[in-house]
Design a protein around this motif. Structure first.
Motif, mmCIF file in Angstrom:
data_model
loop_
_atom_site.group_PDB
_atom_site.id
_atom_site.type_symbol
_atom_site.label_atom_id
_atom_site.label_comp_id
_atom_site.label_asym_id
_atom_site.label_seq_id
_atom_site.Cartn_x
_atom_site.Cartn_y
_atom_site.Cartn_z
ATOM 1 N N MET A 1 2.713 -0.920 -9.525
ATOM 2 C CA MET A 1 2.444 0.002 -8.471
ATOM 3 C C MET A 1 2.206 -0.754 -7.229
ATOM 4 S SD MET A 1 -1.199 1.829 -8.690
ATOM 5 C CE MET A 1 -2.421 1.508 -7.564
ATOM 6 N N ALA A 2 1.146 -1.320 -7.027
ATOM 7 C CA ALA A 2 0.629 -1.660 -5.741
ATOM 8 C C ALA A 2 1.510 -2.540 -4.927
ATOM 9 C CB ALA A 2 -0.705 -2.334 -5.913
ATOM 10 N N SER A 3 0.851 -3.270 -4.052
ATOM 11 C CA SER A 3 1.490 -3.954 -2.961
ATOM 12 C C SER A 3 2.670 -4.786 -3.357
ATOM 13 C CB SER A 3 0.457 -4.850 -2.314
ATOM 14 O OG SER A 3 1.095 -5.755 -1.500
ATOM 15 N N HIS A 4 3.755 -4.457 -2.745
ATOM 16 C CA HIS A 4 4.920 -5.315 -2.883
ATOM 17 C C HIS A 4 5.094 -6.017 -1.567
ATOM 18 C CE1 HIS A 4 5.058 -3.464 -6.504
ATOM 19 N NE2 HIS A 4 5.526 -2.338 -6.103
ATOM 20 N N ARG A 5 4.001 -6.458 -1.045
ATOM 21 C CA ARG A 5 4.050 -7.112 0.240
ATOM 22 C C ARG A 5 3.427 -8.477 0.150
ATOM 23 N NH1 ARG A 5 2.673 -2.802 -0.713
ATOM 24 N NH2 ARG A 5 2.990 -0.774 0.119
ATOM 25 N N ARG A 6 3.371 -9.022 -1.043
ATOM 26 C CA ARG A 6 2.882 -10.366 -1.212
ATOM 27 C C ARG A 6 3.994 -11.347 -0.898
ATOM 28 N NH1 ARG A 6 -0.229 -8.237 -0.540
ATOM 29 N NH2 ARG A 6 -2.086 -8.999 0.030
ATOM 30 N N GLN A 59 -4.985 -4.257 -5.812
ATOM 31 C CA GLN A 59 -6.139 -4.056 -6.687
ATOM 32 C C GLN A 59 -5.986 -2.774 -7.512
ATOM 33 O OE1 GLN A 59 -9.381 -4.063 -3.903
ATOM 34 N NE2 GLN A 59 -9.098 -6.227 -3.367
ATOM 35 N N ALA A 60 -5.467 -1.722 -6.871
ATOM 36 C CA ALA A 60 -5.276 -0.463 -7.583
ATOM 37 C C ALA A 60 -4.228 -0.607 -8.678
ATOM 38 C CB ALA A 60 -4.870 0.645 -6.605
ATOM 39 N N GLU A 61 -3.186 -1.403 -8.403
ATOM 40 C CA GLU A 61 -2.156 -1.603 -9.423
ATOM 41 C C GLU A 61 -2.731 -2.304 -10.647
ATOM 42 O OE1 GLU A 61 2.416 -2.200 -9.523
ATOM 43 O OE2 GLU A 61 1.531 -3.883 -8.486
ATOM 44 N N LYS A 62 -3.569 -3.305 -10.412
ATOM 45 C CA LYS A 62 -4.189 -3.998 -11.538
ATOM 46 C C LYS A 62 -5.111 -3.060 -12.308
ATOM 47 C CE LYS A 62 -3.849 -8.524 -9.326
ATOM 48 N NZ LYS A 62 -4.538 -9.694 -8.770
ATOM 49 N N ALA A 63 -5.849 -2.218 -11.581
ATOM 50 C CA ALA A 63 -6.705 -1.239 -12.248
ATOM 51 C C ALA A 63 -5.867 -0.219 -13.020
ATOM 52 C CB ALA A 63 -7.597 -0.534 -11.234
ATOM 53 N N ARG A 184 -11.582 6.008 -12.237
ATOM 54 C CA ARG A 184 -12.380 6.086 -11.010
ATOM 55 C C ARG A 184 -12.076 4.911 -10.078
ATOM 56 N NH1 ARG A 184 -16.359 7.648 -14.796
ATOM 57 N NH2 ARG A 184 -17.230 5.533 -14.823
ATOM 58 N N ALA A 185 -11.882 3.726 -10.675
ATOM 59 C CA ALA A 185 -11.585 2.544 -9.853
ATOM 60 C C ALA A 185 -10.260 2.712 -9.127
ATOM 61 C CB ALA A 185 -11.551 1.295 -10.739
ATOM 62 N N VAL A 186 -9.230 3.201 -9.838
ATOM 63 C CA VAL A 186 -7.917 3.406 -9.207
ATOM 64 C C VAL A 186 -8.028 4.436 -8.087
ATOM 65 C CG1 VAL A 186 -5.574 4.242 -9.565
ATOM 66 C CG2 VAL A 186 -6.637 2.784 -11.289
ATOM 67 N N GLU A 187 -8.659 5.543 -8.380
ATOM 68 C CA GLU A 187 -8.725 6.624 -7.400
ATOM 69 C C GLU A 187 -9.495 6.204 -6.152
ATOM 70 O OE1 GLU A 187 -10.357 9.719 -9.809
ATOM 71 O OE2 GLU A 187 -8.369 10.518 -10.353
ATOM 72 N N ALA A 188 -10.545 5.395 -6.336
ATOM 73 C CA ALA A 188 -11.320 4.930 -5.180
ATOM 74 C C ALA A 188 -10.475 4.009 -4.304
ATOM 75 C CB ALA A 188 -12.579 4.206 -5.652
ATOM 76 N N LYS A 189 -9.735 3.076 -4.917
ATOM 77 C CA LYS A 189 -8.888 2.166 -4.148
ATOM 78 C C LYS A 189 -7.811 2.940 -3.387
ATOM 79 C CE LYS A 189 -10.742 -1.674 -5.802
ATOM 80 N NZ LYS A 189 -11.569 -2.566 -4.957
ATOM 81 N N LEU A 190 -7.172 3.886 -4.076
ATOM 82 C CA LEU A 190 -6.087 4.632 -3.444
ATOM 83 C C LEU A 190 -6.596 5.539 -2.328
ATOM 84 C CD1 LEU A 190 -3.867 5.591 -6.515
ATOM 85 C CD2 LEU A 190 -3.592 3.686 -4.911
ATOM 86 N N THR A 192 -9.188 4.974 -0.412
ATOM 87 C CA THR A 192 -9.473 4.117 0.740
ATOM 88 C C THR A 192 -8.184 3.704 1.443
ATOM 89 O OG1 THR A 192 -11.445 3.262 -0.363
ATOM 90 C CG2 THR A 192 -10.587 1.985 1.492
ATOM 91 N N ALA A 193 -7.163 3.333 0.657
ATOM 92 C CA ALA A 193 -5.879 2.953 1.246
ATOM 93 C C ALA A 193 -5.269 4.112 2.025
ATOM 94 C CB ALA A 193 -4.925 2.492 0.151
ATOM 95 N N GLU A 194 -5.383 5.322 1.469
ATOM 96 C CA GLU A 194 -4.816 6.489 2.153
ATOM 97 C C GLU A 194 -5.518 6.742 3.482
ATOM 98 O OE1 GLU A 194 -3.891 11.222 1.236
ATOM 99 O OE2 GLU A 194 -4.759 9.939 -0.304
ATOM 100 N N ARG A 195 -6.840 6.577 3.492
ATOM 101 C CA ARG A 195 -7.576 6.778 4.741
ATOM 102 C C ARG A 195 -7.158 5.745 5.790
ATOM 103 N NH1 ARG A 195 -11.912 7.670 1.170
ATOM 104 N NH2 ARG A 195 -12.719 5.555 1.531
ATOM 105 N N LEU A 196 -6.986 4.498 5.346
ATOM 106 C CA LEU A 196 -6.581 3.457 6.286
ATOM 107 C C LEU A 196 -5.181 3.721 6.830
ATOM 108 C CD1 LEU A 196 -7.963 0.318 4.422
ATOM 109 C CD2 LEU A 196 -8.752 1.210 6.627
ATOM 110 N N LEU A 197 -4.269 4.117 5.944
ATOM 111 C CA LEU A 197 -2.907 4.401 6.406
ATOM 112 C C LEU A 197 -2.871 5.573 7.373
ATOM 113 C CD1 LEU A 197 -0.704 3.916 3.214
ATOM 114 C CD2 LEU A 197 -0.628 2.574 5.321
#
Length: 343
Positions: A1-6, A59-63, A184-190, A192-197
């Motif tokens: 899932m997560a960042s493919h921007r590494r 982090q969300a992808e790992k979770a 809960r960990a995934v949903e919290a990370k996502l 926060t990311a949505e709010r930032l975006l």
């Protein structure tokens, strides 16, 4: 899932990636007249926000992978609990049947002149207490002793089956608790990311999406060679049929996917069972060097193999990237490659 921007395995370094992101966002921001004056875009403003979103998605992808692993274990334990309960139920039927046989023996003794005291004890109290005493069996005839020995064994098996069912049930409850924690960990990370975006402008979000596709262009490693097998060809066709479907964390199709869910679903359409997580899929076949990659091979990314994609040829992969981005093609070198696996 997560960042493919590494940063990719080679090509863009961390500094080059930040510079690219900063330039893209700065260009978009300047077009809207929102470029911050006198600020370093690599540490403040939209570029810093995008980089933070990057980290949150990773982090969300790992979770999510931990969630998927726990969910798979919940399913397995549920099946094990059901089987253990079935065995216990059959064991209880065996014990009941043997108790009936003992009751028949007691009836026969009664009709022939009275119930043997040992049988009376057996029928009126706790059988194990008396059956564990060898002297009791010695007082009975061979036939009666055999019946009681079988009953004792059946009761012990029943006790073991009940203990095993209770142990599996306790493990299931612990795993469900872990599953909820990972969720809960995934949903919290996502969230926060949505709010930032959402704090970025439309042009800045578009620039963020464009940078996510940047990676080292890799010529087709196999020089145009096709899939290694008919099953691999079927898996590639399935993955391509999912293009445009939304990323949904914890999902493995058919209407939404996370990264390992897409590859698992695609190979399932080809009749091949893959594990649920990208870390497990990394070892679900023979590993080959990138130079020998062929369509249908699984490409895992980052040192912990927390993301997986399917190589489809021409230096491209198909994968489920991150929330808000549909299943799509990207360069195989989009991130550091951990392994290439041929199921």
């Amino acid at each position: 899932m997560a960042s493919h921007r590494r940063p990719p395995a080679s090509g863009f370094t961390g500094g080059a990636r930040v510079a690219l992101l900063s330039a893209a966002v700065a260009t978009a921001a300047a077009a809207l007249g929102t470029a911050p004056a006198g600020a370093d875009p690599s540490t403040t403003g939209p570029a810093a926000t995008s980089a933070q979103v990057d980290r949150l998605y990773e982090q969300a992808e790992k979770a999510t992978e931990r969630y998927n692993e726990a969910a798979e274990h919940v399913d397995e334990l549920g099946d094990q609990v059901a089987r253990a309960r079935e065995r216990a139920a059959r064991g209880q039927e065996d014990v009941n049947r043997m108790r009936d046989a003992v009751g028949s023996l007691a009836g026969a003794h009664y009709r022939s002149g009275g119930v043997d005291p040992a049988l009376a004890l057996l029928l009126s109290g706790d059988p194990d207490t008396y059956l564990d005493r060898a002297a009791l069996l010695e007082r009975l005839g061979d036939r009666e002793a055999a019946v009681l020995t079988d009953l004792r064994r059946a009761q012990r098996r029943l006790g073991q089956e009940r203990s095993e069912a209770a142990r599996k049930l306790a493990e299931l409850e612990r795993t469900k608790t872990a599953l909820a924690r990972h969720k809960r960990a995934v949903e919290a990370k996502l969230a926060t990311a949505e709010r930032l975006l959402s704090s970025l402008s439309a042009a800045q979000r578009a620039a963020y999406g464009a940078v996510s596709r940047s990676g080292r262009a890799v010529p087709d490693p196999a020089g145009g060679a096709g899939p290694s097998s008919a099953r691999a060809a079927a898996a590639v066709a399935a993955a391509r049929s999912a293009l445009g479907k939304p990323y949904v964390w914890g999902a493995n199709g058919p209407h939404g996917f996370d990264c390992s869910g897409l590859t698992q679903w695609s190979y399932a359409r080809a009749g091949v069972g893959l594990p649920r997580t990208s870390q497990a899929q990394r070892y679900a076949g023979r590993q080959v060097p990138l130079s020998q990659a062929r369509p249908g091979d699984l490409v895992t990314y980052r040192s912990d193999a927390s993301h997986v994609a399917m190589y489809v040829g021409n230096g491209q992969v198909v994968h489920a990237p991150y929330p808000g981005a549909a299943v799509r093609h990207d360069p195989v070198g989009m991130m550091p490659i951990a392994s290439v696996t041929r199921p």
